[in-house]
Design a protein around this motif. Sequence first.
Motif, PDB file in Angstrom:
ATOM      1  N   GLU A   1       0.730  -1.079  -0.025  1.00  0.00           N
ATOM      2  CA  GLU A   1      -0.007   0.011   0.041  1.00  0.00           C
ATOM      3  C   GLU A   1       0.972   1.366   0.082  1.00  0.00           C
ATOM      4  O   GLU A   1       0.590   2.235  -0.863  1.00  0.00           O
ATOM      5  CB  GLU A   1      -0.997   0.047   1.294  1.00  0.00           C
ATOM      6  CG  GLU A   1      -1.723   1.210   1.222  1.00  0.00           C
ATOM      7  CD  GLU A   1      -2.772   1.408   2.691  1.00  0.00           C
ATOM      8  OE1 GLU A   1      -3.282   2.231   2.737  1.00  0.00           O
ATOM      9  OE2 GLU A   1      -2.507   0.192   3.477  1.00  0.00           O
ATOM     10  N   ALA A   2       2.007   1.324   0.879  1.00  0.00           N
ATOM     11  CA  ALA A   2       2.739   2.490   0.870  1.00  0.00           C
ATOM     12  C   ALA A   2       3.541   2.566  -0.330  1.00  0.00           C
ATOM     13  O   ALA A   2       3.800   3.784  -0.769  1.00  0.00           O
ATOM     14  CB  ALA A   2       3.701   2.372   2.205  1.00  0.00           C
ATOM     15  N   SER A   3       4.013   1.590  -0.887  1.00  0.00           N
ATOM     16  CA  SER A   3       4.824   1.498  -2.119  1.00  0.00           C
ATOM     17  C   SER A   3       4.131   2.270  -3.131  1.00  0.00           C
ATOM     18  O   SER A   3       4.638   3.074  -4.003  1.00  0.00           O
ATOM     19  CB  SER A   3       5.473   0.217  -2.275  1.00  0.00           C
ATOM     20  OG  SER A   3       6.295   0.284  -3.664  1.00  0.00           O
ATOM     21  N   VAL A   4       2.819   1.642  -3.416  1.00  0.00           N
ATOM     22  CA  VAL A   4       1.986   2.141  -4.511  1.00  0.00           C
ATOM     23  C   VAL A   4       1.651   3.705  -4.385  1.00  0.00           C
ATOM     24  O   VAL A   4       1.748   4.525  -5.540  1.00  0.00           O
ATOM     25  CB  VAL A   4       0.806   1.019  -4.640  1.00  0.00           C
ATOM     26  CG1 VAL A   4      -0.231   1.989  -5.593  1.00  0.00           C
ATOM     27  CG2 VAL A   4       1.016  -0.154  -5.032  1.00  0.00           C
ATOM     28  N   ALA A   5       1.319   3.954  -3.025  1.00  0.00           N
ATOM     29  CA  ALA A   5       0.992   5.447  -2.919  1.00  0.00           C
ATOM     30  C   ALA A   5       2.112   6.242  -3.325  1.00  0.00           C
ATOM     31  O   ALA A   5       1.988   7.204  -3.855  1.00  0.00           O
ATOM     32  CB  ALA A   5       0.431   5.653  -1.293  1.00  0.00           C
ATOM     33  N   ILE A   6       3.348   6.027  -2.696  1.00  0.00           N
ATOM     34  CA  ILE A   6       4.394   6.814  -2.798  1.00  0.00           C
ATOM     35  C   ILE A   6       4.923   6.967  -4.260  1.00  0.00           C
ATOM     36  O   ILE A   6       5.334   8.012  -4.992  1.00  0.00           O
ATOM     37  CB  ILE A   6       5.660   6.404  -2.168  1.00  0.00           C
ATOM     38  CG1 ILE A   6       5.271   6.441  -0.693  1.00  0.00           C
ATOM     39  CG2 ILE A   6       6.956   7.071  -2.265  1.00  0.00           C
ATOM     40  CD1 ILE A   6       6.225   5.860   0.309  1.00  0.00           C
ATOM     41  N   THR A   7       4.947   5.818  -5.074  1.00  0.00           N
ATOM     42  CA  THR A   7       5.287   5.756  -6.238  1.00  0.00           C
ATOM     43  C   THR A   7       4.330   6.175  -7.165  1.00  0.00           C
ATOM     44  O   THR A   7       4.700   7.192  -8.083  1.00  0.00           O
ATOM     45  CB  THR A   7       5.479   4.093  -6.849  1.00  0.00           C
ATOM     46  OG1 THR A   7       6.143   3.582  -6.053  1.00  0.00           O
ATOM     47  CG2 THR A   7       5.925   3.992  -8.409  1.00  0.00           C
ATOM     48  N   THR A   8       3.148   6.564  -6.913  1.00  0.00           N
ATOM     49  CA  THR A   8       2.183   7.126  -7.779  1.00  0.00           C
ATOM     50  C   THR A   8       2.003   8.523  -7.745  1.00  0.00           C
ATOM     51  O   THR A   8       2.117   9.392  -8.692  1.00  0.00           O
ATOM     52  CB  THR A   8       0.592   6.564  -7.496  1.00  0.00           C
ATOM     53  OG1 THR A   8       0.421   5.333  -7.451  1.00  0.00           O
ATOM     54  CG2 THR A   8      -0.447   7.587  -8.148  1.00  0.00           C
ATOM     55  N   GLY A   9       2.305   9.078  -6.502  1.00  0.00           N
ATOM     56  CA  GLY A   9       2.791  10.454  -6.234  1.00  0.00           C
ATOM     57  C   GLY A   9       4.180  10.958  -6.854  1.00  0.00           C
ATOM     58  O   GLY A   9       4.071  12.078  -7.431  1.00  0.00           O
ATOM     59  N   VAL A  10       5.109  10.408  -6.607  1.00  0.00           N
ATOM     60  CA  VAL A  10       6.479  10.778  -7.317  1.00  0.00           C
ATOM     61  C   VAL A  10       6.247  10.509  -8.790  1.00  0.00           C
ATOM     62  O   VAL A  10       6.890  11.089  -9.637  1.00  0.00           O
ATOM     63  CB  VAL A  10       7.574   9.981  -6.797  1.00  0.00           C
ATOM     64  CG1 VAL A  10       8.825  10.322  -7.382  1.00  0.00           C
ATOM     65  CG2 VAL A  10       7.570  10.053  -5.286  1.00  0.00           C
ATOM     66  N   GLY A  11       5.603   9.468  -9.177  1.00  0.00           N
ATOM     67  CA  GLY A  11       5.446   9.607 -10.761  1.00  0.00           C
ATOM     68  C   GLY A  11       4.662  10.715 -11.601  1.00  0.00           C
ATOM     69  O   GLY A  11       5.148  11.185 -12.441  1.00  0.00           O
ATOM     70  N   GLU A  12       3.468  11.187 -10.757  1.00  0.00           N
ATOM     71  CA  GLU A  12       2.904  12.425 -11.376  1.00  0.00           C
ATOM     72  C   GLU A  12       3.485  13.421 -11.223  1.00  0.00           C
ATOM     73  O   GLU A  12       3.580  14.420 -11.946  1.00  0.00           O
ATOM     74  CB  GLU A  12       1.743  12.521 -10.151  1.00  0.00           C
ATOM     75  CG  GLU A  12       0.658  11.607 -10.342  1.00  0.00           C
ATOM     76  CD  GLU A  12      -0.100  11.527 -11.906  1.00  0.00           C
ATOM     77  OE1 GLU A  12      -0.027  12.434 -12.327  1.00  0.00           O
ATOM     78  OE2 GLU A  12      -0.553  10.470 -12.354  1.00  0.00           O
ATOM     79  N   LEU A  13       4.456  13.639  -9.932  1.00  0.00           N
ATOM     80  CA  LEU A  13       5.446  14.795  -9.974  1.00  0.00           C
ATOM     81  C   LEU A  13       6.502  14.897 -11.405  1.00  0.00           C
ATOM     82  O   LEU A  13       6.702  15.853 -11.893  1.00  0.00           O
ATOM     83  CB  LEU A  13       6.376  14.649  -8.753  1.00  0.00           C
ATOM     84  CG  LEU A  13       7.352  15.733  -8.677  1.00  0.00           C
ATOM     85  CD1 LEU A  13       6.859  17.288  -8.522  1.00  0.00           C
ATOM     86  CD2 LEU A  13       8.151  15.462  -7.406  1.00  0.00           C
ATOM     87  N   LEU A  14       6.958  13.733 -11.804  1.00  0.00           N
ATOM     88  CA  LEU A  14       7.844  13.354 -12.743  1.00  0.00           C
ATOM     89  C   LEU A  14       6.976  13.693 -14.058  1.00  0.00           C
ATOM     90  O   LEU A  14       7.595  14.258 -15.152  1.00  0.00           O
ATOM     91  CB  LEU A  14       8.621  11.945 -12.789  1.00  0.00           C
ATOM     92  CG  LEU A  14       9.539  11.784 -11.834  1.00  0.00           C
ATOM     93  CD1 LEU A  14      10.159  10.336 -11.780  1.00  0.00           C
ATOM     94  CD2 LEU A  14      10.692  12.756 -11.892  1.00  0.00           C
ATOM     95  N   ASN A  15       5.692  13.444 -14.137  1.00  0.00           N
ATOM     96  CA  ASN A  15       4.996  13.668 -15.600  1.00  0.00           C
ATOM     97  C   ASN A  15       4.940  15.305 -15.502  1.00  0.00           C
ATOM     98  O   ASN A  15       4.777  15.425 -16.874  1.00  0.00           O
ATOM     99  CB  ASN A  15       3.695  13.050 -15.304  1.00  0.00           C
ATOM    100  CG  ASN A  15       3.831  11.415 -15.458  1.00  0.00           C
ATOM    101  OD1 ASN A  15       4.867  10.834 -16.140  1.00  0.00           O
ATOM    102  ND2 ASN A  15       2.749  10.699 -14.901  1.00  0.00           N
ATOM    103  N   GLU A  16       4.507  16.023 -14.620  1.00  0.00           N
ATOM    104  CA  GLU A  16       4.431  17.411 -14.667  1.00  0.00           C
ATOM    105  C   GLU A  16       5.823  18.028 -14.602  1.00  0.00           C
ATOM    106  O   GLU A  16       5.776  19.114 -15.443  1.00  0.00           O
ATOM    107  CB  GLU A  16       3.636  17.681 -13.339  1.00  0.00           C
ATOM    108  CG  GLU A  16       2.312  17.383 -13.269  1.00  0.00           C
ATOM    109  CD  GLU A  16       1.598  17.843 -11.969  1.00  0.00           C
ATOM    110  OE1 GLU A  16       2.180  18.718 -11.228  1.00  0.00           O
ATOM    111  OE2 GLU A  16       0.471  17.359 -11.641  1.00  0.00           O
ATOM    112  N   ARG A  17       6.803  17.463 -13.960  1.00  0.00           N
ATOM    113  CA  ARG A  17       8.364  18.288 -14.048  1.00  0.00           C
ATOM    114  C   ARG A  17       9.193  17.261 -14.679  1.00  0.00           C
ATOM    115  O   ARG A  17       9.931  16.797 -13.894  1.00  0.00           O
ATOM    116  CB  ARG A  17       8.421  18.599 -12.918  1.00  0.00           C
ATOM    117  CG  ARG A  17       7.382  19.737 -12.256  1.00  0.00           C
ATOM    118  CD  ARG A  17       7.697  20.405 -11.173  1.00  0.00           C
ATOM    119  NE  ARG A  17       9.277  20.740 -10.937  1.00  0.00           N
ATOM    120  CZ  ARG A  17       9.702  21.224  -9.705  1.00  0.00           C
ATOM    121  NH1 ARG A  17       8.916  21.119  -8.316  1.00  0.00           N
ATOM    122  NH2 ARG A  17      10.885  21.679  -9.554  1.00  0.00           N
TER     123      ARG A  17
END
Length: 258
Positions: free
Chosen positions: A143-159
């Motif tokens: 659960e924690a891995s998916v949540a963190i990875t999704t958040g950081v992935g969205e950050l990389l998509n924007e920047r």
Amino acid sequence: MSVLLMLSIILFVLMLVVGGVKGIGAFISLWISFAILVVMMLLISFQFNPFWVLLIGGSCLLTVTVLSAGADERTTTIALIASFLVMIMLLIVILPTEHLAIAQGFAEENSEDLEGLSLAINIDFGTLGIVAALLATLGAIAEASVAITTGVGELLNERPNISNRDLIDVSQVLGKQIIGTAVNTVLFGFLADFLSLAVLFGKLQYTFGEIINAKLFTSSMLSLLYALLGVLLTLPVTIGIFLLYQKRQKHHTSGEKL
């Protein structure tokens, strides 16, 4: 209609309404995970090596849990790698801790329930304790891995051109918020399980020293600490994998320009 079937139908309807297709996938993954656990228990009871069963079955459980999130390929891959690494780290911690704690097996409080039953099951209770301790942490890790990875992935998509320093800083802020929620979830789950145990200790008039040294309390507390440690380890491991991914992407882009 049994209570289990009725609750399963209610859960399916709610997951379908709220999550749509992803909700159906999550519902199916729930029963797949349950089937994997049943197979693991059967294999251990048939005298298969518990550690190999644990590693293979635990990897399957993490894979099913992460895939059920329905994220993109990059998020899924990084979340899986991070989950596997944290699982191995926890196993390294659990192995010596369980041997030192000697909290496996049944406690004195279980003696009345076990009266007349044979404990000659020809399986090492220490090994079973290690298997149970690690399995109890896998849900929180995934659960924690998916949540963190999704958040950081969205950050990389924007920047996409974000620097490593900024990526670490923003990921830490995001990870702390996610980890705070995950830690509370694990803690409240422990308190709910410990409630009946606390009532038992109160009825038996245990002293503080007797509670601390009780096998039931020790095993419950160790399971909580393992889960918390797994959640905390997920953040640096996931950030480290993202940094390697960014480095590889930049190297690949530079190679294409040349």
